[in-house]
Scaffold this motif. Structure first.
Motif, PDB file in Angstrom:
ATOM      1  N   ALA A   1     -30.982 -56.520 -32.920  1.00 18.24           N
ATOM      2  CA  ALA A   1     -29.969 -56.099 -34.011  1.00 18.24           C
ATOM      3  C   ALA A   1     -29.128 -55.662 -33.267  1.00 18.24           C
ATOM      4  CB  ALA A   1     -30.916 -55.743 -35.176  1.00 18.24           C
ATOM      5  N   ILE A   2     -27.662 -55.480 -33.626  1.00 20.04           N
ATOM      6  CA  ILE A   2     -26.053 -54.951 -33.426  1.00 20.04           C
ATOM      7  C   ILE A   2     -25.802 -54.809 -35.028  1.00 20.04           C
ATOM      8  CG2 ILE A   2     -24.232 -55.109 -32.391  1.00 20.04           C
ATOM      9  CD1 ILE A   2     -25.461 -56.850 -30.732  1.00 20.04           C
ATOM     10  N   ILE A   3     -25.106 -53.082 -34.851  1.00 22.27           N
ATOM     11  CA  ILE A   3     -24.919 -53.197 -36.178  1.00 22.27           C
ATOM     12  C   ILE A   3     -23.403 -53.262 -36.416  1.00 22.27           C
ATOM     13  CG2 ILE A   3     -24.672 -50.768 -38.018  1.00 22.27           C
ATOM     14  CD1 ILE A   3     -27.361 -51.508 -37.254  1.00 22.27           C
ATOM     15  N   LEU A   4     -22.759 -54.013 -36.903  1.00 18.55           N
ATOM     16  CA  LEU A   4     -21.230 -54.131 -37.280  1.00 18.55           C
ATOM     17  C   LEU A   4     -20.567 -53.218 -37.619  1.00 18.55           C
ATOM     18  CD1 LEU A   4     -21.559 -58.376 -37.705  1.00 18.55           C
ATOM     19  CD2 LEU A   4     -21.733 -56.709 -35.547  1.00 18.55           C
ATOM     20  N   HIS A   5     -21.272 -52.859 -39.256  1.00 12.33           N
ATOM     21  CA  HIS A   5     -20.352 -51.749 -40.374  1.00 12.33           C
ATOM     22  C   HIS A   5     -21.418 -51.167 -40.596  1.00 12.33           C
ATOM     23  CE1 HIS A   5     -16.715 -50.498 -42.517  1.00 12.33           C
ATOM     24  NE2 HIS A   5     -18.085 -51.637 -43.828  1.00 12.33           N
TER      25      HIS A   5
ATOM     26  N   SER B   1     -20.476 -53.410 -25.365  1.00 11.98           N
ATOM     27  CA  SER B   1     -19.888 -52.251 -26.233  1.00 11.98           C
ATOM     28  C   SER B   1     -20.076 -51.687 -27.719  1.00 11.98           C
ATOM     29  CB  SER B   1     -18.075 -52.348 -25.979  1.00 11.98           C
ATOM     30  OG  SER B   1     -17.502 -50.488 -26.628  1.00 11.98           O
ATOM     31  N   MET B   2     -20.819 -52.143 -28.149  1.00 15.79           N
ATOM     32  CA  MET B   2     -21.618 -52.125 -29.405  1.00 15.79           C
ATOM     33  C   MET B   2     -22.348 -51.551 -29.395  1.00 15.79           C
ATOM     34  SD  MET B   2     -19.719 -55.185 -31.931  1.00 15.79           S
ATOM     35  CE  MET B   2     -20.739 -55.234 -33.762  1.00 15.79           C
ATOM     36  N   ARG B   3     -23.614 -52.048 -29.175  1.00 16.05           N
ATOM     37  CA  ARG B   3     -24.596 -51.874 -28.422  1.00 16.05           C
ATOM     38  C   ARG B   3     -24.880 -50.585 -28.108  1.00 16.05           C
ATOM     39  NH1 ARG B   3     -27.358 -56.454 -25.445  1.00 16.05           N
ATOM     40  NH2 ARG B   3     -27.934 -57.081 -27.273  1.00 16.05           N
ATOM     41  N   SER B   4     -24.350 -49.837 -27.120  1.00 13.54           N
ATOM     42  CA  SER B   4     -24.020 -48.756 -26.464  1.00 13.54           C
ATOM     43  C   SER B   4     -23.811 -47.614 -27.347  1.00 13.54           C
ATOM     44  CB  SER B   4     -23.312 -48.074 -25.163  1.00 13.54           C
ATOM     45  OG  SER B   4     -22.461 -47.262 -24.426  1.00 13.54           O
ATOM     46  N   LEU B   5     -22.820 -48.012 -28.185  1.00 13.53           N
ATOM     47  CA  LEU B   5     -22.519 -47.289 -29.196  1.00 13.53           C
ATOM     48  C   LEU B   5     -23.794 -46.946 -30.516  1.00 13.53           C
ATOM     49  CD1 LEU B   5     -20.022 -45.591 -31.216  1.00 13.53           C
ATOM     50  CD2 LEU B   5     -19.558 -47.663 -32.768  1.00 13.53           C
ATOM     51  N   LEU B   6     -23.979 -48.042 -30.701  1.00 12.84           N
ATOM     52  CA  LEU B   6     -25.814 -48.234 -31.823  1.00 12.84           C
ATOM     53  C   LEU B   6     -26.666 -47.120 -31.336  1.00 12.84           C
ATOM     54  CD1 LEU B   6     -27.560 -48.611 -33.834  1.00 12.84           C
ATOM     55  CD2 LEU B   6     -27.932 -50.719 -32.584  1.00 12.84           C
ATOM     56  N   GLU B   7     -26.572 -47.153 -29.488  1.00 10.17           N
ATOM     57  CA  GLU B   7     -27.257 -46.700 -28.948  1.00 10.17           C
ATOM     58  C   GLU B   7     -27.505 -44.637 -28.752  1.00 10.17           C
ATOM     59  OE1 GLU B   7     -27.666 -48.053 -24.894  1.00 10.17           O
ATOM     60  OE2 GLU B   7     -29.442 -49.722 -25.729  1.00 10.17           O
ATOM     61  N   LYS B   8     -25.942 -44.540 -29.200  1.00  6.83           N
ATOM     62  CA  LYS B   8     -25.918 -43.322 -28.612  1.00  6.83           C
ATOM     63  C   LYS B   8     -25.743 -42.807 -30.573  1.00  6.83           C
ATOM     64  CE  LYS B   8     -21.435 -43.276 -25.623  1.00  6.83           C
ATOM     65  NZ  LYS B   8     -20.779 -43.327 -25.083  1.00  6.83           N
ATOM     66  N   VAL B   9     -25.719 -43.237 -31.274  1.00 12.51           N
ATOM     67  CA  VAL B   9     -25.595 -43.560 -33.520  1.00 12.51           C
ATOM     68  C   VAL B   9     -27.466 -43.082 -33.019  1.00 12.51           C
ATOM     69  CG1 VAL B   9     -25.645 -43.948 -35.854  1.00 12.51           C
ATOM     70  CG2 VAL B   9     -24.064 -44.537 -34.240  1.00 12.51           C
ATOM     71  N   ILE B  10     -28.044 -43.835 -32.826  1.00 14.51           N
ATOM     72  CA  ILE B  10     -29.413 -43.822 -32.630  1.00 14.51           C
ATOM     73  C   ILE B  10     -30.172 -42.689 -32.239  1.00 14.51           C
ATOM     74  CG2 ILE B  10     -32.088 -44.657 -32.404  1.00 14.51           C
ATOM     75  CD1 ILE B  10     -30.456 -47.083 -33.006  1.00 14.51           C
ATOM     76  N   SER B  11     -29.688 -42.249 -31.340  1.00 10.68           N
ATOM     77  CA  SER B  11     -29.631 -41.012 -30.121  1.00 10.68           C
ATOM     78  C   SER B  11     -29.763 -39.739 -31.347  1.00 10.68           C
ATOM     79  CB  SER B  11     -29.525 -40.962 -29.005  1.00 10.68           C
ATOM     80  OG  SER B  11     -28.455 -40.286 -29.126  1.00 10.68           O
TER      81      SER B  11
END
Length: 351
Positions: free
Chosen positions: A22-26, A77-87
């Motif tokens: 799942a990808i976080i959009l907003h 890019s969105m997936r990479s950003l999500l991974e950073k947030v989750i980390s």
């Protein structure tokens, strides 16, 4: 969209429903519920979607078009950003240890979670008993102290302050302390009014203080009598009104109190609470007495309780100014305007 009380829980819902891809959009934070600005709680909304483009679109026979490349690049890019947030989301024992620490100091679990979520991410670098973590927590807790304000007497005109709350919280003694502070220590012309005719001892107690300080006192039995006494004391710079303790579960008493407090729009209303009151009881008291629309809150008996997390719990939920705290029975010494830098360390005094 997925809604929860924290970012972690909202993301967990999204992952549970849509899968790990799942990808976080907003994301957005908002406050939900409440009455006249009271009782609202902060929640988090996450908008998520599943990237099905790779699984459902057959491999192109020709070179991908510019638009497809752009979409795939954006998704990556969105997936990479999500991974950073989750980390960066607190996980494991550090989170649990800090949560236990706050709850052991009488802070409600939901509010404790909110405090932890708002900490800077490097808090996990500190031991749970370290001074550095304590300071981070204190700094975050201080954000709930939206304003601190005592009685301000205008240069022209007068100030009328009324004090109300449940029984046994120390309203009468608090008024005596304030009377001594403003009349004896600061030299203002003041008058006392008591509407606490339910307890003869309360009237006699305030009369004793008024005699010692040379301050006039008036006893009123109804709202119209209060109006007449206020009209007859136009020359006073400060008028302090004592009221009878009311049960938060007695609607008739609360209606009577409301009529009394609204006899003059200039009356500044102070809700008086004991710091020894359990959080759930204090929450119920504030909800019930909100019908009186208090401007400020005073906490008494700070010296009689080990943990004062209840103060944090209430101030995290209600947009009301904190005023005085009392820490003993001595008149006029044991009362002071709240000093946030002195009060907040007491909340974590067991650390």
């Amino acid at each position: 969209m997925f809604t929860a009380d924290s970012m972690q829980n909202a993301i967990a819902q999204a992952k549970g429903a849509l899968g790990r891809d799942a990808i976080i959009l907003h994301t957005r934070k908002f406050r939900k519920g409440g009455l006249w600005g009271f009782f609202s709680k902060e929640e988090v909304e996450v908008t998520a979607a599943v990237d099905t483009s790779i699984a459902t679109i057959p491999p192109p026979k020709t070179e991908p078009c510019v638009e497809e490349v752009a979409v795939q690049s954006e998704l990556a890019s969105m997936r990479s950003l999500l991974e950073k947030v989750i980390s960066k989301i607190p996980q494991g024992s550090e989170h649990s240890s800090v949560l236990d620490l706050l709850m052991n100091n009488d802070i409600d679990i939901q509010i404790a979670e909110q405090i932890i979520n708002d900490l800077p991410m490097d808090y996990t670098n500190f031991d749970v008993e370290s001074p550095e973590l304590k300071q981070l927590l204190i700094t975050q807790i201080q954000t709930c102290f939206k304003s601190v304000e005592g009685i301000k007497i205008p240069e022209q005109g007068r100030k009328i302050a009324a004090f109300f709350g449940p029984t046994g919280v120390g309203k009468t003694t608090t008024i005596a302390k304030l009377a001594a502070k403003f009349a004896i220590q600061e030299g203002y012309q003041i008058a006392l009014i008591t509407a606490d005719t339910y307890r003869i001892s309360a009237v006699e107690q305030l009369k004793t203080y008024s005699d010692i300080m040379g301050i006039p006192i008036h006893v009123v039995y109804a709202a119209d009598e209060l109006k007449a006494v206020l009209d007859s004391n136009q020359d006073k710079q400060l008028i302090l009104i004592d009221t009878a303790g009311r049960s938060p579960h007695n609607d008739e008493q609360l209606d009577e109190l409301t009529k009394l407090l609204h006899i003059d729009d200039a009356i500044e209303k102070y809700l008086v609470l004991s710091a020894t009151t359990k959080y759930k009881d204090a929450l119920d008291i504030v909800k019930k007495f909100s019908i009186c629309m208090p401007h400020k809150v005073i906490f008494t008996k700070i010296d009689e309780t080990r943990n004062i997390g209840t103060i944090v719990n209430l101030l995290y939920q209600f947009p009301i100014s904190l005023s005085y705290v009392t820490n003993g029975q001595n008149v006029p010494d044991d009362i002071e305007l709240v000093d946030i830098n002195r009060l907040t360390p007491l909340i974590l005094r067991d650390l």
